[in-house]
Design a protein around this motif. Structure first.
Motif, PDB file in Angstrom:
ATOM      1  N   TRP A   1      24.670  -3.969  12.906  1.00 46.68           N
ATOM      2  CA  TRP A   1      24.686  -5.139  12.033  1.00 46.68           C
ATOM      3  C   TRP A   1      24.169  -4.646  10.696  1.00 46.68           C
ATOM      4  O   TRP A   1      23.012  -4.236  10.570  1.00 46.68           O
ATOM      5  CB  TRP A   1      23.793  -6.228  12.622  1.00 46.68           C
ATOM      6  CG  TRP A   1      23.694  -7.482  11.829  1.00 46.68           C
ATOM      7  CD1 TRP A   1      22.582  -7.953  11.201  1.00 46.68           C
ATOM      8  CD2 TRP A   1      24.724  -8.452  11.606  1.00 46.68           C
ATOM      9  NE1 TRP A   1      22.856  -9.152  10.593  1.00 46.68           N
ATOM     10  CE2 TRP A   1      24.163  -9.479  10.824  1.00 46.68           C
ATOM     11  CE3 TRP A   1      26.059  -8.543  11.978  1.00 46.68           C
ATOM     12  CZ2 TRP A   1      24.901 -10.588  10.421  1.00 46.68           C
ATOM     13  CZ3 TRP A   1      26.786  -9.646  11.571  1.00 46.68           C
ATOM     14  CH2 TRP A   1      26.207 -10.650  10.802  1.00 46.68           C
ATOM     15  N   HIS A   2      25.043  -4.628   9.699  1.00 50.52           N
ATOM     16  CA  HIS A   2      24.685  -4.023   8.416  1.00 50.52           C
ATOM     17  C   HIS A   2      25.343  -4.807   7.290  1.00 50.52           C
ATOM     18  O   HIS A   2      26.565  -5.010   7.301  1.00 50.52           O
ATOM     19  CB  HIS A   2      25.153  -2.559   8.388  1.00 50.52           C
ATOM     20  CG  HIS A   2      24.815  -1.844   7.135  1.00 50.52           C
ATOM     21  ND1 HIS A   2      23.559  -1.333   6.884  1.00 50.52           N
ATOM     22  CD2 HIS A   2      25.552  -1.565   6.045  1.00 50.52           C
ATOM     23  CE1 HIS A   2      23.549  -0.773   5.704  1.00 50.52           C
ATOM     24  NE2 HIS A   2      24.749  -0.895   5.168  1.00 50.52           N
ATOM     25  N   GLY A   3      24.543  -5.251   6.347  1.00 48.33           N
ATOM     26  CA  GLY A   3      25.073  -5.934   5.172  1.00 48.33           C
ATOM     27  C   GLY A   3      25.825  -7.218   5.500  1.00 48.33           C
ATOM     28  O   GLY A   3      26.803  -7.538   4.832  1.00 48.33           O
ATOM     29  N   GLY A   4      25.367  -7.956   6.512  1.00 51.73           N
ATOM     30  CA  GLY A   4      26.011  -9.213   6.867  1.00 51.73           C
ATOM     31  C   GLY A   4      27.320  -9.055   7.621  1.00 51.73           C
ATOM     32  O   GLY A   4      28.083 -10.006   7.765  1.00 51.73           O
ATOM     33  N   ALA A   5      27.582  -7.837   8.116  1.00 53.85           N
ATOM     34  CA  ALA A   5      28.815  -7.590   8.865  1.00 53.85           C
ATOM     35  C   ALA A   5      28.470  -6.857  10.162  1.00 53.85           C
ATOM     36  O   ALA A   5      27.489  -6.107  10.233  1.00 53.85           O
ATOM     37  CB  ALA A   5      29.788  -6.746   8.044  1.00 53.85           C
ATOM     38  N   LEU A   6      29.296  -7.075  11.164  1.00 57.11           N
ATOM     39  CA  LEU A   6      29.206  -6.337  12.410  1.00 57.11           C
ATOM     40  C   LEU A   6      30.169  -5.170  12.308  1.00 57.11           C
ATOM     41  O   LEU A   6      31.360  -5.355  12.054  1.00 57.11           O
ATOM     42  CB  LEU A   6      29.584  -7.238  13.588  1.00 57.11           C
ATOM     43  CG  LEU A   6      29.272  -6.657  14.961  1.00 57.11           C
ATOM     44  CD1 LEU A   6      27.782  -6.822  15.261  1.00 57.11           C
ATOM     45  CD2 LEU A   6      30.088  -7.353  16.016  1.00 57.11           C
ATOM     46  N   TRP A   7      29.648  -3.953  12.484  1.00 54.19           N
ATOM     47  CA  TRP A   7      30.439  -2.729  12.371  1.00 54.19           C
ATOM     48  C   TRP A   7      30.622  -2.140  13.759  1.00 54.19           C
ATOM     49  O   TRP A   7      29.645  -1.939  14.492  1.00 54.19           O
ATOM     50  CB  TRP A   7      29.732  -1.731  11.467  1.00 54.19           C
ATOM     51  CG  TRP A   7      29.672  -2.184  10.043  1.00 54.19           C
ATOM     52  CD1 TRP A   7      28.733  -2.991   9.472  1.00 54.19           C
ATOM     53  CD2 TRP A   7      30.604  -1.865   9.025  1.00 54.19           C
ATOM     54  NE1 TRP A   7      29.031  -3.179   8.152  1.00 54.19           N
ATOM     55  CE2 TRP A   7      30.175  -2.498   7.845  1.00 54.19           C
ATOM     56  CE3 TRP A   7      31.765  -1.091   8.987  1.00 54.19           C
ATOM     57  CZ2 TRP A   7      30.857  -2.392   6.648  1.00 54.19           C
ATOM     58  CZ3 TRP A   7      32.443  -0.981   7.786  1.00 54.19           C
ATOM     59  CH2 TRP A   7      31.994  -1.622   6.637  1.00 54.19           C
ATOM     60  N   LEU A   8      31.860  -1.856  14.119  1.00 57.07           N
ATOM     61  CA  LEU A   8      32.213  -1.330  15.430  1.00 57.07           C
ATOM     62  C   LEU A   8      33.008  -0.050  15.261  1.00 57.07           C
ATOM     63  O   LEU A   8      33.839   0.045  14.360  1.00 57.07           O
ATOM     64  CB  LEU A   8      33.104  -2.332  16.176  1.00 57.07           C
ATOM     65  CG  LEU A   8      32.600  -3.756  16.300  1.00 57.07           C
ATOM     66  CD1 LEU A   8      33.741  -4.702  16.591  1.00 57.07           C
ATOM     67  CD2 LEU A   8      31.545  -3.831  17.376  1.00 57.07           C
ATOM     68  N   THR A   9      32.763   0.921  16.133  1.00 53.16           N
ATOM     69  CA  THR A   9      33.676   2.055  16.202  1.00 53.16           C
ATOM     70  C   THR A   9      34.466   1.888  17.488  1.00 53.16           C
ATOM     71  O   THR A   9      33.907   1.589  18.539  1.00 53.16           O
ATOM     72  CB  THR A   9      32.965   3.422  16.195  1.00 53.16           C
ATOM     73  OG1 THR A   9      32.065   3.490  17.280  1.00 53.16           O
ATOM     74  CG2 THR A   9      32.240   3.648  14.894  1.00 53.16           C
ATOM     75  N   SER A  10      35.751   2.044  17.375  1.00 53.74           N
ATOM     76  CA  SER A  10      36.641   1.841  18.512  1.00 53.74           C
ATOM     77  C   SER A  10      37.558   3.045  18.660  1.00 53.74           C
ATOM     78  O   SER A  10      37.990   3.616  17.659  1.00 53.74           O
ATOM     79  CB  SER A  10      37.487   0.588  18.282  1.00 53.74           C
ATOM     80  OG  SER A  10      38.466   0.440  19.291  1.00 53.74           O
ATOM     81  N   LEU A  11      37.848   3.392  19.896  1.00 57.89           N
ATOM     82  CA  LEU A  11      38.890   4.384  20.117  1.00 57.89           C
ATOM     83  C   LEU A  11      40.170   3.855  19.482  1.00 57.89           C
ATOM     84  O   LEU A  11      40.550   2.702  19.708  1.00 57.89           O
ATOM     85  CB  LEU A  11      39.112   4.620  21.615  1.00 57.89           C
ATOM     86  CG  LEU A  11      38.026   5.412  22.330  1.00 57.89           C
ATOM     87  CD1 LEU A  11      38.194   5.297  23.836  1.00 57.89           C
ATOM     88  CD2 LEU A  11      38.044   6.868  21.889  1.00 57.89           C
TER      89      LEU A  11
END
Length: 148
Positions: free
Chosen positions: A35-45
């Motif tokens: 959770w960074h800068g008001g956004a949810l960041w995901l890494t996906s295959l």
């Protein structure tokens, strides 16, 4: 939860469940996130059912929750459209928007240092359009004792 409580909760938890919809119906998978800068960041295959689903329909519902007993349950649901940030798959080309999320991901899950790019994952960013939260610890259920 208040907005500050939501931020603290999302910063504390480690796993989310990401729901997508594809040609074969709903698909739900656990992922690490930041959770960074008001956004949810995901890494996906980038070669996964989730990725395929999101290329056809970028809408997601993401749940992060915690607690075992009823009176401890709390969580956050985030809904919105994801966007791809950076190259697919990610190989480490400079992308200023990814500096913060990649640093946070490396600190959180890899013990610090720099983000490892395996050429198989890519970044997804969710700026939630709707946030729903709950915290049963506030309901008074934790203070009630069963009748003996």
């Amino acid at each position: 939860m208040t907005p500050d409580e939501v931020d603290a909760f999302l910063a504390e938890q480690r796993t989310c469940r990401v729901a997508t919809v594809g040609m074969n119906g709903p698909h739900n998978t656990p992922l690490w996130y930041v959770w960074h800068g008001g956004a949810l960041w995901l890494t996906s295959l980038s070669r996964s059912q989730r990725w395929t689903d999101l290329q056809g329909d970028p809408r997601v519902a993401v749940v992060v929750d915690a607690g075992e007993d009823y009176a401890e349950l709390r969580g956050v649901e985030l809904r919105g459209n994801v966007e791809v940030v950076g190259e697919v798959p990610r190989t480490g080309e400079p992308v200023p928007e990814l500096e913060g999320p990649e640093r946070a991901m490396a600190e959180r899950y890899m013990g610090g240092g720099t983000m490892v790019h395996d050429g198989r994952h890519a970044w997804l960013k969710l700026v939630p359009e709707k946030v729903t939260s709950w915290d049963f610890r506030k309901s008074g259920a934790a203070r009630r004792q069963p009748a003996s």
